[in-house]
Design a protein around this motif. Structure first.
Motif, short mmCIF file in Angstrom:
data_model
loop_
_atom_site.label_atom_id
_atom_site.label_comp_id
_atom_site.label_asym_id
_atom_site.label_seq_id
_atom_site.Cartn_x
_atom_site.Cartn_y
_atom_site.Cartn_z
N UNK A 1 -2.47 -23.46 -22.10
CA UNK A 1 -1.59 -22.36 -22.52
C UNK A 1 -2.43 -21.11 -22.80
N UNK A 2 -1.77 -19.99 -22.80
CA UNK A 2 -2.40 -18.74 -23.22
C UNK A 2 -2.03 -18.51 -24.69
N UNK A 3 -3.01 -18.44 -25.55
CA UNK A 3 -2.79 -18.17 -26.97
C UNK A 3 -3.23 -16.74 -27.21
N UNK A 4 -2.28 -15.86 -27.47
CA UNK A 4 -2.54 -14.42 -27.52
C UNK A 4 -2.06 -13.83 -28.85
N UNK A 5 -2.69 -12.74 -29.22
CA UNK A 5 -2.20 -11.99 -30.37
C UNK A 5 -0.85 -11.36 -30.03
N UNK A 6 0.08 -11.40 -30.97
CA UNK A 6 1.41 -10.88 -30.72
C UNK A 6 1.34 -9.42 -30.29
N UNK A 7 2.01 -9.03 -29.20
CA UNK A 7 1.90 -7.66 -28.69
C UNK A 7 2.76 -6.68 -29.49
N UNK A 8 2.68 -5.42 -29.11
CA UNK A 8 3.37 -4.37 -29.84
C UNK A 8 4.88 -4.58 -29.84
N UNK A 9 5.43 -5.17 -28.78
CA UNK A 9 6.88 -5.40 -28.74
C UNK A 9 7.33 -6.30 -29.89
N UNK A 10 6.49 -7.27 -30.24
CA UNK A 10 6.80 -8.13 -31.38
C UNK A 10 6.54 -7.40 -32.69
N UNK A 11 5.41 -6.71 -32.78
CA UNK A 11 5.08 -5.98 -34.01
C UNK A 11 6.13 -4.94 -34.34
N UNK A 12 6.69 -4.33 -33.30
CA UNK A 12 7.65 -3.25 -33.52
C UNK A 12 8.94 -3.74 -34.19
N UNK B 1 8.25 4.11 -40.51
CA UNK B 1 7.94 4.65 -41.84
C UNK B 1 6.43 4.83 -41.96
N UNK B 2 6.03 5.95 -42.54
CA UNK B 2 4.61 6.28 -42.65
C UNK B 2 4.33 6.96 -43.99
N UNK B 3 3.06 6.90 -44.40
CA UNK B 3 2.59 7.79 -45.46
C UNK B 3 2.11 9.09 -44.82
N UNK B 4 2.22 10.16 -45.59
CA UNK B 4 1.75 11.50 -45.18
C UNK B 4 0.85 11.97 -46.31
N UNK B 5 -0.48 11.84 -46.13
CA UNK B 5 -1.39 12.04 -47.27
C UNK B 5 -2.67 12.80 -46.91
N UNK C 1 5.92 -2.99 -55.78
CA UNK C 1 6.78 -3.69 -54.82
C UNK C 1 8.20 -3.80 -55.35
N UNK C 2 9.14 -3.75 -54.43
CA UNK C 2 10.55 -4.04 -54.73
C UNK C 2 11.06 -4.93 -53.62
N UNK C 3 11.42 -6.16 -53.97
CA UNK C 3 11.86 -7.15 -52.97
C UNK C 3 10.82 -7.31 -51.85
N UNK C 4 9.54 -7.15 -52.23
CA UNK C 4 8.46 -7.32 -51.27
C UNK C 4 8.05 -6.05 -50.54
N UNK C 5 8.84 -4.98 -50.66
CA UNK C 5 8.55 -3.73 -49.95
C UNK C 5 7.78 -2.78 -50.87
N UNK D 1 4.17 1.70 -43.53
CA UNK D 1 4.41 1.07 -44.83
C UNK D 1 5.69 0.26 -44.76
N UNK D 2 5.70 -0.86 -45.47
CA UNK D 2 6.87 -1.74 -45.48
C UNK D 2 6.57 -2.95 -46.33
N UNK D 3 6.55 -4.13 -45.73
CA UNK D 3 6.17 -5.34 -46.44
C UNK D 3 4.68 -5.38 -46.73
N UNK D 4 3.92 -4.53 -46.11
CA UNK D 4 2.53 -4.28 -46.47
C UNK D 4 2.39 -2.80 -46.81
N UNK D 5 1.53 -2.50 -47.77
CA UNK D 5 1.31 -1.10 -48.12
C UNK D 5 0.68 -0.36 -46.95
N UNK D 6 -0.23 -1.01 -46.25
CA UNK D 6 -0.84 -0.45 -45.04
C UNK D 6 -0.50 -1.36 -43.88
N UNK D 7 0.29 -0.88 -42.96
CA UNK D 7 0.64 -1.66 -41.77
C UNK D 7 0.75 -0.73 -40.57
#
Length: 466
Positions: free
Chosen positions: A220-231, A420-424, A322-326, A397-403
């Motif tokens: 099998x091919x074991x691959x890091x999840x691509x951007x389509x999944x991350x998105x 969603x993004x930080x602007x800093x 965090x609020x409900x993990x976000x 930003x979301x379920x991780x502060x930096x994602x």
């Protein structure tokens, strides 16, 4: 704060020297009275100073009262419910099918929390793998099959995890201590109706997890999840945006309340303690802050001594919770009302403020992440301070502060609605000053960027506001 005019007039009326002139008391008695009055004046000044200055971390009852107005601020915001997780699982199955992938594997963490309510706090990582396995159901179904690979001796505890799944529910394949967990995972994927031809592994999975799966499935091919999944996780739903708005608004309100309790002469650690108390009062979880005074802030992430705030120094607070993990993430740089401002630093503050506004204008659906960073950076460069803006503009930003994705030079990711993004932006001049302003924003359905803090006024107007 100093004594009031009324205090001064009262002290004058009680002057022991005036009493001496009126009563002509003996010299020895006069000295005694003077000493007593001096001691009383010192104690009175101390009481006034204690009364008028900030609440210290050792005053929990007073601090709770100072932040009581924050209580229940986000009580109306509900956590994601089971239907939301089922919809995410169907979207993941659809994406896997479209990419001809057999399965998706994740350890407890942000991605597993998104798809299956399985956070790192719910199940702490160890050398024994517990894995979320997701496979698309055979067509024509559009659903997902869900399994949790668990150590055999932990199976009963794993079954207690509140993992939502469509019928027939979650499967719990277990591996014995003397067995290969990764072979068990590959076998479980077979029982889920998926031949292990391409297996996507969440990008945060530890290397030995990926290596173990690759050894267990050599064909099998074991691959890091691509951007389509991350998105799927990057682009937030309306319900997720409501959570993010509230926790970021609460963070701004907490910082305003903390500023009102600060004083010249307090330590950075005292301000941190105040912020943690304020965010706890607001009902958030895991609050934390970086507080830097004066030129300590010239290092963007601090370091050095727990210094005392001087009258001419700016305060930088970078905090969240965090609020409900976000997550929230807000930074303010400001003076106190009694501060003695530096005109040059005030001018620098306004440059950072304008750079933040220009970046927000550049962020829209269809724009590229690198272009948003460039909008702020080129402005500061034109003003002569580009070299002092030493980090990227922002992060997702979301379920991780930096994602992902990230707003930085050299990137070319497309910005979509729901991102969603930080602007800093910041200016950091070593041994002199550090200034950063940070608000997070979302890209609305109309394609425009809006600060998540807009409901409480958004970014500050000047260096005396928060």
């Amino acid at each position: 704060m100093g004594s009031s005019p009324a205090d001064s007039h009262a002290a004058a009326r009680q002057d022991p020297y005036s009493t001496r002139r009126r009563t002509r008391i003996g010299h020895g008695i006069l000295v005694s009275i003077c000493l007593l009055v001096a001691l009383g004046t010192t104690l009175s000044a101390f009481v006034r100073s204690f009364r008028d200055t900030s609440l210290s971390p050792s005053d929990p009852a007073d601090a709770d009262a100072a932040f009581a107005h924050l209580a229940g601020y986000c009580a109306h915001v509900a956590p994601p419910a089971a239907p939301a997780f089922l919809a995410r699982q169907r979207a993941l199955a659809h994406t896997l099918r479209a990419l001809n992938a057999s399965a998706y594997v994740a350890e407890p963490g942000a991605s597993a929390a998104f798809f299956a309510n399985l956070s790192g706090a719910a199940w702490h990582l160890s050398e024994r793998p517990l894995l979320l396995l997701v496979a698309p159901e055979p067509e024509p179904s559009d659903g997902a099959r869900i399994a949790l690979l668990t150590p055999q001796f932990e199976a009963a505890r794993a079954r207690m995890l509140p993992v939502p799944a469509a019928p027939p529910g979650v499967a719990y394949p277990a591996w014995a201590e003397d067995a290969d967990p990764y072979a068990a995972a590959v076998a479980a994927l077979g029982t889920l109706g998926s031949e292990p031809a391409t297996i996507f592994v969440d990008g945060s999975a530890r290397h030995f997890i990926v290596d173990g799966l690759a050894r267990a499935a050599p064909h099998a091919r074991v691959l890091s999840a691509p951007v389509e999944v991350r998105r799927l996780r990057e682009r937030k739903s309306a319900a997720e945006l409501e959570i993010l708005r509230c926790v970021n608004e609460a963070t701004v309100l907490a910082m305003r309340a903390v500023r009102a309790q600060m004083r010249i002469g307090m330590r950075q650690s005292e301000a941190v303690a105040l912020f943690v108390r304020a965010m706890a009062a607001a009902g958030t979880q895991s609050p934390g802050a970086l507080v830097l005074f004066g030129d300590n802030a010239a290092r963007p992430h601090g370091g050095g001594a727990d210094r005392v705030l001087r009258a001419g120094e700016l305060v930088l607070i970078d905090g969240g919770a965090l609020l409900h993990g976000y997550a929230s993430d807000v930074t303010r740089t400001f003076y106190l009302d009694e501060s003695v401002p530096d005109a040059h630093h005030v001018a620098l503050w306004h440059l950072v403020h304008e750079a933040q506004a220009l970046a927000l204008k550049a962020a829209r659906a269809g724009a590229r992440t690198g272009a948003v960073d460039r909008a702020a950076r080129e402005y500061l460069t034109r003003e002569g301070y580009g070299e002092y803006f030493t980090h990227r503009l922002g992060h997702g930003i979301g379920l991780e502060t930096h994602e992902s994705p990230y707003l930085r030079g050299g990137t070319d990711d497309v910005i979509y609605t729901g991102h969603t993004f930080s602007d800093e932006p910041g200016i950091y001049i070593e041994n002199e000053v550090g200034i950063r302003l940070e608000d997070c924003f979302c890209v609305n359905e109309d394609g425009k960027a809006v600060f998540l803090t807009a409901g409480v006024g958004g970014p500050p107007r000047d260096p005396w506001s928060v």
